[in-house]
Design a protein around this motif. Structure first.
Motif, PDB file in Angstrom:
ATOM      1  N   LEU A  93       0.839  -1.199   0.000  1.00 17.64           N
ATOM      2  CA  LEU A  93       0.000   0.000   0.000  1.00 17.64           C
ATOM      3  C   LEU A  93       0.871   1.245   0.000  1.00 17.64           C
ATOM      4  O   LEU A  93       2.023   1.217   0.426  1.00 17.64           O
ATOM      5  N   ASP A  94       0.290   2.345  -0.460  1.00 13.98           N
ATOM      6  CA  ASP A  94       0.927   3.655  -0.355  1.00 13.98           C
ATOM      7  C   ASP A  94      -0.037   4.539   0.435  1.00 13.98           C
ATOM      8  O   ASP A  94      -0.942   5.155  -0.125  1.00 13.98           O
ATOM      9  N   VAL A  95       0.157   4.582   1.751  1.00 15.58           N
ATOM     10  CA  VAL A  95      -0.721   5.336   2.649  1.00 15.58           C
ATOM     11  C   VAL A  95      -0.068   6.683   2.938  1.00 15.58           C
ATOM     12  O   VAL A  95       1.022   6.744   3.514  1.00 15.58           O
ATOM     13  N   LYS A  96      -0.733   7.749   2.529  1.00 22.22           N
ATOM     14  CA  LYS A  96      -0.164   9.082   2.741  1.00 22.22           C
ATOM     15  C   LYS A  96      -0.216   9.479   4.208  1.00 22.22           C
ATOM     16  O   LYS A  96       0.652  10.205   4.698  1.00 22.22           O
ATOM     17  N   LEU A  97      -1.225   9.000   4.934  1.00 18.28           N
ATOM     18  CA  LEU A  97      -1.397   9.404   6.331  1.00 18.28           C
ATOM     19  C   LEU A  97      -1.964   8.257   7.158  1.00 18.28           C
ATOM     20  O   LEU A  97      -2.965   7.651   6.777  1.00 18.28           O
ATOM     21  N   LEU A  98      -1.310   7.967   8.270  1.00 13.19           N
ATOM     22  CA  LEU A  98      -1.902   7.156   9.333  1.00 13.19           C
ATOM     23  C   LEU A  98      -2.182   8.114  10.479  1.00 13.19           C
ATOM     24  O   LEU A  98      -1.272   8.760  11.003  1.00 13.19           O
ATOM     25  N   LEU A  99      -3.450   8.214  10.862  1.00 12.94           N
ATOM     26  CA  LEU A  99      -3.863   9.103  11.946  1.00 12.94           C
ATOM     27  C   LEU A  99      -4.397   8.237  13.081  1.00 12.94           C
ATOM     28  O   LEU A  99      -5.435   7.596  12.940  1.00 12.94           O
ATOM     29  N   TRP A 150       2.802   9.644   9.852  1.00 11.02           N
ATOM     30  CA  TRP A 150       2.023   9.101  10.973  1.00 11.02           C
ATOM     31  C   TRP A 150       1.844  10.220  11.988  1.00 11.02           C
ATOM     32  O   TRP A 150       2.810  10.759  12.532  1.00 11.02           O
ATOM     33  N   VAL A 151       0.574  10.574  12.233  1.00 13.44           N
ATOM     34  CA  VAL A 151       0.223  11.607  13.217  1.00 13.44           C
ATOM     35  C   VAL A 151      -0.595  10.953  14.323  1.00 13.44           C
ATOM     36  O   VAL A 151      -1.563  10.227  14.048  1.00 13.44           O
ATOM     37  N   ASN A 152      -0.224  11.205  15.561  1.00 10.48           N
ATOM     38  CA  ASN A 152      -0.962  10.680  16.707  1.00 10.48           C
ATOM     39  C   ASN A 152      -1.604  11.835  17.469  1.00 10.48           C
ATOM     40  O   ASN A 152      -0.942  12.807  17.828  1.00 10.48           O
ATOM     41  N   VAL A 153      -2.900  11.717  17.716  1.00 13.46           N
ATOM     42  CA  VAL A 153      -3.653  12.743  18.436  1.00 13.46           C
ATOM     43  C   VAL A 153      -4.140  12.134  19.750  1.00 13.46           C
ATOM     44  O   VAL A 153      -4.774  11.073  19.750  1.00 13.46           O
ATOM     45  N   ALA A 154      -3.832  12.811  20.858  1.00 15.09           N
ATOM     46  CA  ALA A 154      -4.239  12.306  22.167  1.00 15.09           C
ATOM     47  C   ALA A 154      -4.698  13.461  23.043  1.00 15.09           C
ATOM     48  O   ALA A 154      -3.966  14.432  23.230  1.00 15.09           O
ATOM     49  N   ASP A 155      -5.902  13.360  23.555  1.00 18.70           N
ATOM     50  CA  ASP A 155      -6.414  14.347  24.495  1.00 18.70           C
ATOM     51  C   ASP A 155      -5.543  14.371  25.752  1.00 18.70           C
ATOM     52  O   ASP A 155      -5.048  13.328  26.193  1.00 18.70           O
ATOM     53  N   PRO A 189       9.505   5.383  15.471  1.00 18.94           N
ATOM     54  CA  PRO A 189      10.206   6.347  14.620  1.00 18.94           C
ATOM     55  C   PRO A 189       9.254   7.132  13.723  1.00 18.94           C
ATOM     56  O   PRO A 189       8.337   6.562  13.124  1.00 18.94           O
ATOM     57  N   GLY A 190       9.471   8.431  13.655  1.00 12.97           N
ATOM     58  CA  GLY A 190       8.767   9.263  12.683  1.00 12.97           C
ATOM     59  C   GLY A 190       7.376   9.701  13.053  1.00 12.97           C
ATOM     60  O   GLY A 190       6.683  10.308  12.227  1.00 12.97           O
ATOM     61  N   VAL A 191       6.921   9.430  14.277  1.00 15.10           N
ATOM     62  CA  VAL A 191       5.567   9.821  14.666  1.00 15.10           C
ATOM     63  C   VAL A 191       5.530  11.299  15.038  1.00 15.10           C
ATOM     64  O   VAL A 191       6.383  11.794  15.777  1.00 15.10           O
ATOM     65  N   GLU A 192       4.511  12.001  14.537  1.00 13.63           N
ATOM     66  CA  GLU A 192       4.245  13.385  14.948  1.00 13.63           C
ATOM     67  C   GLU A 192       3.175  13.335  16.034  1.00 13.63           C
ATOM     68  O   GLU A 192       2.070  12.860  15.787  1.00 13.63           O
ATOM     69  N   ALA A 250      -5.360  17.344   9.681  1.00  9.96           N
ATOM     70  CA  ALA A 250      -4.383  16.348   9.230  1.00  9.96           C
ATOM     71  C   ALA A 250      -4.863  15.641   7.970  1.00  9.96           C
ATOM     72  O   ALA A 250      -4.079  15.391   7.044  1.00  9.96           O
ATOM     73  N   ILE A 251      -6.157  15.314   7.913  1.00 12.94           N
ATOM     74  CA  ILE A 251      -6.696  14.640   6.728  1.00 12.94           C
ATOM     75  C   ILE A 251      -6.657  15.568   5.521  1.00 12.94           C
ATOM     76  O   ILE A 251      -6.290  15.172   4.407  1.00 12.94           O
ATOM     77  N   THR A 252      -7.020  16.828   5.741  1.00 11.11           N
ATOM     78  CA  THR A 252      -7.008  17.802   4.644  1.00 11.11           C
ATOM     79  C   THR A 252      -5.592  18.018   4.125  1.00 11.11           C
ATOM     80  O   THR A 252      -5.366  18.121   2.914  1.00 11.11           O
TER      81      THR A 252
END
Length: 269
Positions: free
Chosen positions: A169-175, A209-214, A231-234, A261-263
Protein backbone atom coordinates in the motif's frame (compact mmCIF):
# COMPACT_ATOMS: atom_id res chain seq x y z
CA UNK A 1 -11.12 12.70 -3.52
CA UNK A 2 -9.55 11.16 -0.40
CA UNK A 3 -10.00 7.43 0.14
CA UNK A 4 -10.10 7.03 3.91
CA UNK A 5 -10.31 3.77 5.86
CA UNK A 6 -11.60 3.97 9.43
CA UNK A 7 -10.62 1.35 12.00
CA UNK A 8 -12.75 1.46 15.15
CA UNK A 9 -11.83 0.74 18.75
CA UNK A 10 -13.51 -1.29 21.49
CA UNK A 11 -17.18 -1.76 22.34
CA UNK A 12 -18.54 -1.23 18.84
CA UNK A 13 -20.59 -4.43 18.54
CA UNK A 14 -24.37 -4.04 18.38
CA UNK A 15 -26.92 -6.85 18.31
CA UNK A 16 -28.34 -5.36 15.11
CA UNK A 17 -25.02 -5.93 13.34
CA UNK A 18 -26.08 -9.28 11.88
CA UNK A 19 -23.27 -9.06 9.30
CA UNK A 20 -19.95 -7.21 9.28
CA UNK A 21 -21.28 -5.12 6.39
CA UNK A 22 -24.16 -3.82 8.51
CA UNK A 23 -21.79 -2.94 11.34
CA UNK A 24 -19.44 -1.15 8.95
CA UNK A 25 -22.30 0.81 7.42
CA UNK A 26 -23.54 1.94 10.85
CA UNK A 27 -20.09 3.13 11.91
CA UNK A 28 -19.51 4.83 8.56
CA UNK A 29 -22.66 6.89 9.09
CA UNK A 30 -21.53 7.91 12.59
CA UNK A 31 -18.00 8.84 11.49
CA UNK A 32 -19.22 10.86 8.49
CA UNK A 33 -21.65 12.79 10.70
CA UNK A 34 -18.83 13.60 13.14
CA UNK A 35 -16.45 14.74 10.39
CA UNK A 36 -19.26 16.77 8.80
CA UNK A 37 -18.19 19.04 5.98
CA UNK A 38 -14.73 19.66 7.45
CA UNK A 39 -13.09 17.28 4.97
CA UNK A 40 -14.47 17.75 1.44
CA UNK A 41 -14.30 14.98 -1.14
CA UNK A 42 -14.08 12.17 1.40
CA UNK A 43 -14.63 8.55 0.39
CA UNK A 44 -14.90 6.78 3.74
CA UNK A 45 -15.07 3.04 4.33
CA UNK A 46 -14.88 1.18 7.64
CA UNK A 47 -12.95 -1.95 8.59
CA UNK A 48 -15.33 -3.66 11.02
CA UNK A 49 -14.19 -6.38 13.43
CA UNK A 50 -16.21 -5.76 16.60
CA UNK A 51 -18.16 -9.02 16.23
CA UNK A 52 -14.90 -10.99 16.49
CA UNK A 53 -14.03 -9.60 19.93
CA UNK A 54 -17.43 -9.30 21.54
CA UNK A 55 -17.74 -10.88 24.94
CA UNK A 56 -19.89 -13.89 25.65
CA UNK A 57 -20.22 -12.52 29.17
CA UNK A 58 -23.12 -10.16 29.81
CA UNK A 59 -21.34 -8.15 32.49
CA UNK A 60 -18.26 -5.98 32.60
CA UNK A 61 -16.54 -8.01 35.31
CA UNK A 62 -12.83 -8.40 34.67
CA UNK A 63 -11.27 -11.86 34.51
CA UNK A 64 -7.71 -12.84 35.41
CA UNK A 65 -6.14 -11.80 32.10
CA UNK A 66 -7.95 -8.47 32.15
CA UNK A 67 -6.67 -7.82 35.68
CA UNK A 68 -3.06 -8.33 34.58
CA UNK A 69 -3.54 -5.68 31.88
CA UNK A 70 -5.12 -3.28 34.36
CA UNK A 71 -2.09 -3.74 36.64
CA UNK A 72 0.27 -2.89 33.78
CA UNK A 73 -1.84 0.14 32.87
CA UNK A 74 -1.80 1.31 36.51
CA UNK A 75 1.99 1.12 36.62
CA UNK A 76 2.18 3.27 33.47
CA UNK A 77 0.32 5.88 35.53
CA UNK A 78 2.83 5.52 38.37
CA UNK A 79 0.42 3.61 40.59
CA UNK A 80 1.49 0.56 42.57
CA UNK A 81 -1.47 -1.86 42.30
CA UNK A 82 0.01 -4.21 44.90
CA UNK A 83 -0.90 -1.71 47.60
CA UNK A 84 -4.50 -2.95 47.66
CA UNK A 85 -5.42 -6.46 48.76
CA UNK A 86 -7.37 -8.77 46.46
CA UNK A 87 -8.67 -8.34 42.95
CA UNK A 88 -12.30 -7.47 43.67
CA UNK A 89 -14.34 -4.43 42.67
CA UNK A 90 -12.70 -2.31 45.37
CA UNK A 91 -9.26 -2.94 43.87
CA UNK A 92 -10.39 -1.74 40.43
CA UNK A 93 -12.10 1.29 41.92
CA UNK A 94 -8.99 2.23 43.88
CA UNK A 95 -6.82 2.14 40.76
CA UNK A 96 -9.39 4.01 38.68
CA UNK A 97 -9.74 6.59 41.43
CA UNK A 98 -6.00 7.17 41.44
CA UNK A 99 -5.95 7.53 37.64
CA UNK A 100 -8.93 9.90 37.84
CA UNK A 101 -6.98 12.16 40.20
CA UNK A 102 -4.01 12.25 37.83
CA UNK A 103 -6.07 12.77 34.67
CA UNK A 104 -8.67 15.14 36.07
CA UNK A 105 -11.54 12.81 35.19
CA UNK A 106 -14.43 11.42 37.19
CA UNK A 107 -13.65 8.01 38.76
CA UNK A 108 -16.87 6.48 37.41
CA UNK A 109 -15.94 7.46 33.85
CA UNK A 110 -12.44 5.97 34.21
CA UNK A 111 -13.80 2.74 35.69
CA UNK A 112 -16.42 2.33 32.97
CA UNK A 113 -13.78 2.82 30.27
CA UNK A 114 -11.42 0.31 31.91
CA UNK A 115 -14.17 -2.31 32.04
CA UNK A 116 -14.95 -1.75 28.35
CA UNK A 117 -11.39 -1.48 27.08
CA UNK A 118 -9.24 -4.17 28.66
CA UNK A 119 -11.44 -7.25 28.04
CA UNK A 120 -11.33 -6.63 24.27
CA UNK A 121 -7.61 -5.90 24.36
CA UNK A 122 -7.07 -9.19 26.17
CA UNK A 123 -9.22 -11.10 23.66
CA UNK A 124 -7.41 -9.52 20.72
CA UNK A 125 -3.98 -10.66 21.90
CA UNK A 126 -5.16 -14.04 23.22
CA UNK A 127 -7.46 -15.39 20.51
CA UNK A 128 -8.72 -12.68 18.17
CA UNK A 129 -5.65 -11.34 16.41
CA UNK A 130 -5.68 -13.65 13.35
CA UNK A 131 -9.34 -13.14 12.52
CA UNK A 132 -9.26 -9.39 13.11
CA UNK A 133 -6.16 -8.90 10.98
CA UNK A 134 -7.63 -10.99 8.15
CA UNK A 135 -10.72 -8.77 8.19
CA UNK A 136 -8.78 -5.50 8.34
CA UNK A 137 -6.07 -6.34 5.80
CA UNK A 138 -8.78 -7.43 3.37
CA UNK A 139 -10.50 -4.05 3.81
CA UNK A 140 -7.19 -2.26 3.24
CA UNK A 141 -6.49 -4.13 0.02
CA UNK A 142 -10.04 -3.65 -1.20
CA UNK A 143 -10.25 0.08 -0.47
CA UNK A 144 -6.59 1.04 -1.11
CA UNK A 145 -6.82 4.01 1.28
CA UNK A 146 -4.93 7.26 0.94
CA UNK A 147 -5.41 7.74 4.68
CA UNK A 148 -6.12 5.41 7.60
CA UNK A 149 -7.76 6.74 10.77
CA UNK A 150 -7.58 4.34 13.70
CA UNK A 151 -9.01 4.83 17.18
CA UNK A 152 -7.95 3.21 20.47
CA UNK A 153 -7.45 -0.57 20.02
CA UNK A 154 -7.95 0.07 16.30
CA UNK A 155 -4.54 1.77 16.24
CA UNK A 156 -2.97 -1.50 17.42
CA UNK A 157 -4.84 -3.38 14.70
CA UNK A 158 -3.80 -0.81 12.08
CA UNK A 159 -0.13 -1.01 13.11
CA UNK A 160 -0.03 -4.80 12.81
CA UNK A 161 -2.14 -4.90 9.61
CA UNK A 162 0.09 -2.36 7.86
CA UNK A 163 3.12 -4.44 8.77
CA UNK A 164 1.47 -7.55 7.35
CA UNK A 165 0.89 -5.77 4.06
CA UNK A 166 4.44 -4.36 4.04
CA UNK A 167 4.89 -2.36 0.83
CA UNK A 168 1.61 -3.34 -0.85
CA UNK A 169 0.00 0.00 0.00
CA UNK A 170 0.93 3.65 -0.36
CA UNK A 171 -0.72 5.34 2.65
CA UNK A 172 -0.16 9.08 2.74
CA UNK A 173 -1.40 9.40 6.33
CA UNK A 174 -1.90 7.16 9.33
CA UNK A 175 -3.86 9.10 11.95
CA UNK A 176 -4.10 7.40 15.34
CA UNK A 177 -6.55 8.71 17.93
CA UNK A 178 -6.33 7.96 21.66
CA UNK A 179 -3.79 5.24 20.94
CA UNK A 180 -2.53 2.80 23.60
CA UNK A 181 0.32 1.58 21.35
CA UNK A 182 3.03 2.81 23.74
CA UNK A 183 1.45 1.25 26.85
CA UNK A 184 4.26 -0.90 28.30
CA UNK A 185 3.72 -4.67 28.62
CA UNK A 186 -0.07 -4.49 28.20
CA UNK A 187 0.24 -3.47 24.54
CA UNK A 188 3.70 -2.32 23.40
CA UNK A 189 5.57 -5.49 24.32
CA UNK A 190 2.86 -7.70 22.77
CA UNK A 191 3.04 -6.15 19.30
CA UNK A 192 3.90 -8.08 16.16
CA UNK A 193 6.53 -7.32 15.02
CA UNK A 194 7.94 -7.14 18.51
CA UNK A 195 9.84 -4.03 19.61
CA UNK A 196 13.62 -4.17 19.39
CA UNK A 197 15.91 -2.27 21.74
CA UNK A 198 12.88 -0.53 23.21
CA UNK A 199 11.63 0.77 19.87
CA UNK A 200 8.74 -0.16 17.63
CA UNK A 201 9.20 -0.66 13.89
CA UNK A 202 8.85 2.04 11.28
CA UNK A 203 5.67 1.39 9.32
CA UNK A 204 6.28 0.33 5.71
CA UNK A 205 4.17 2.01 3.06
CA UNK A 206 3.17 4.92 5.35
CA UNK A 207 4.44 8.38 4.46
CA UNK A 208 3.24 10.25 7.56
CA UNK A 209 2.02 9.10 10.97
CA UNK A 210 0.22 11.61 13.22
CA UNK A 211 -0.96 10.68 16.71
CA UNK A 212 -3.65 12.74 18.44
CA UNK A 213 -4.24 12.31 22.17
CA UNK A 214 -6.41 14.35 24.50
CA UNK A 215 -4.52 15.65 27.53
CA UNK A 216 -6.92 13.74 29.77
CA UNK A 217 -7.18 10.54 27.72
CA UNK A 218 -6.42 7.90 30.35
CA UNK A 219 -6.08 5.14 27.72
CA UNK A 220 -3.42 6.95 25.67
CA UNK A 221 -0.55 6.56 28.14
CA UNK A 222 2.28 7.18 28.79
CA UNK A 223 1.80 10.75 27.54
CA UNK A 224 4.13 11.79 24.73
CA UNK A 225 5.71 8.33 24.63
CA UNK A 226 4.44 7.27 21.21
CA UNK A 227 6.79 9.61 19.36
CA UNK A 228 9.71 8.39 21.44
CA UNK A 229 9.25 4.67 20.86
CA UNK A 230 7.96 4.72 17.25
CA UNK A 231 10.21 6.35 14.62
CA UNK A 232 8.77 9.26 12.68
CA UNK A 233 5.57 9.82 14.67
CA UNK A 234 4.25 13.38 14.95
CA UNK A 235 2.61 13.71 18.37
CA UNK A 236 -0.32 16.09 18.93
CA UNK A 237 -0.96 15.57 22.63
CA UNK A 238 -1.71 19.02 24.04
CA UNK A 239 -5.33 19.16 22.90
CA UNK A 240 -8.69 18.78 24.60
CA UNK A 241 -11.49 17.11 22.70
CA UNK A 242 -14.13 16.55 25.40
CA UNK A 243 -13.53 17.09 29.13
CA UNK A 244 -16.40 14.78 30.14
CA UNK A 245 -15.06 11.72 28.30
CA UNK A 246 -11.73 12.32 26.56
CA UNK A 247 -11.51 8.96 24.75
CA UNK A 248 -14.61 9.07 22.53
CA UNK A 249 -13.94 8.61 18.82
CA UNK A 250 -16.68 10.95 17.62
CA UNK A 251 -15.27 13.81 19.71
CA UNK A 252 -11.83 13.09 18.28
CA UNK A 253 -13.23 13.16 14.75
CA UNK A 254 -14.90 16.53 15.39
CA UNK A 255 -11.64 18.15 16.50
CA UNK A 256 -9.94 20.50 14.04
CA UNK A 257 -6.59 18.69 14.41
CA UNK A 258 -8.13 15.58 12.87
CA UNK A 259 -9.78 17.31 9.93
CA UNK A 260 -6.63 19.40 9.48
CA UNK A 261 -4.38 16.35 9.23
CA UNK A 262 -6.70 14.64 6.73
CA UNK A 263 -7.01 17.80 4.64
CA UNK A 264 -3.22 18.25 4.61
CA UNK A 265 -2.82 14.67 3.40
CA UNK A 266 -5.36 15.35 0.66
CA UNK A 267 -3.40 18.40 -0.52
CA UNK A 268 -0.20 16.34 -0.76
CA UNK A 269 -1.71 13.86 -3.24
Amino acid sequence: MTRLLGIHGVRNYKAADTTPGIGAKRLRTDWLAALGSSVPGLELEMAYYADLLRSERQSDELDGTDVVLVEQWARAWGIDPSGVQGRATGWVRYICGQVAQRSGQRPAVVEKTVRMFFPEVARYFATGRIGVLERVTAAMLRHRPDAVVAHSLGSVVAYEALHELADELDVKLLLTLGSPLALPHAVFHRLDPAPRDGLGSRLPGVRRWVNVADVGDFVAVPKGELARVFPGVEELSEISIAPAWPHGVLDYLRHRSVSGAITAANRSM
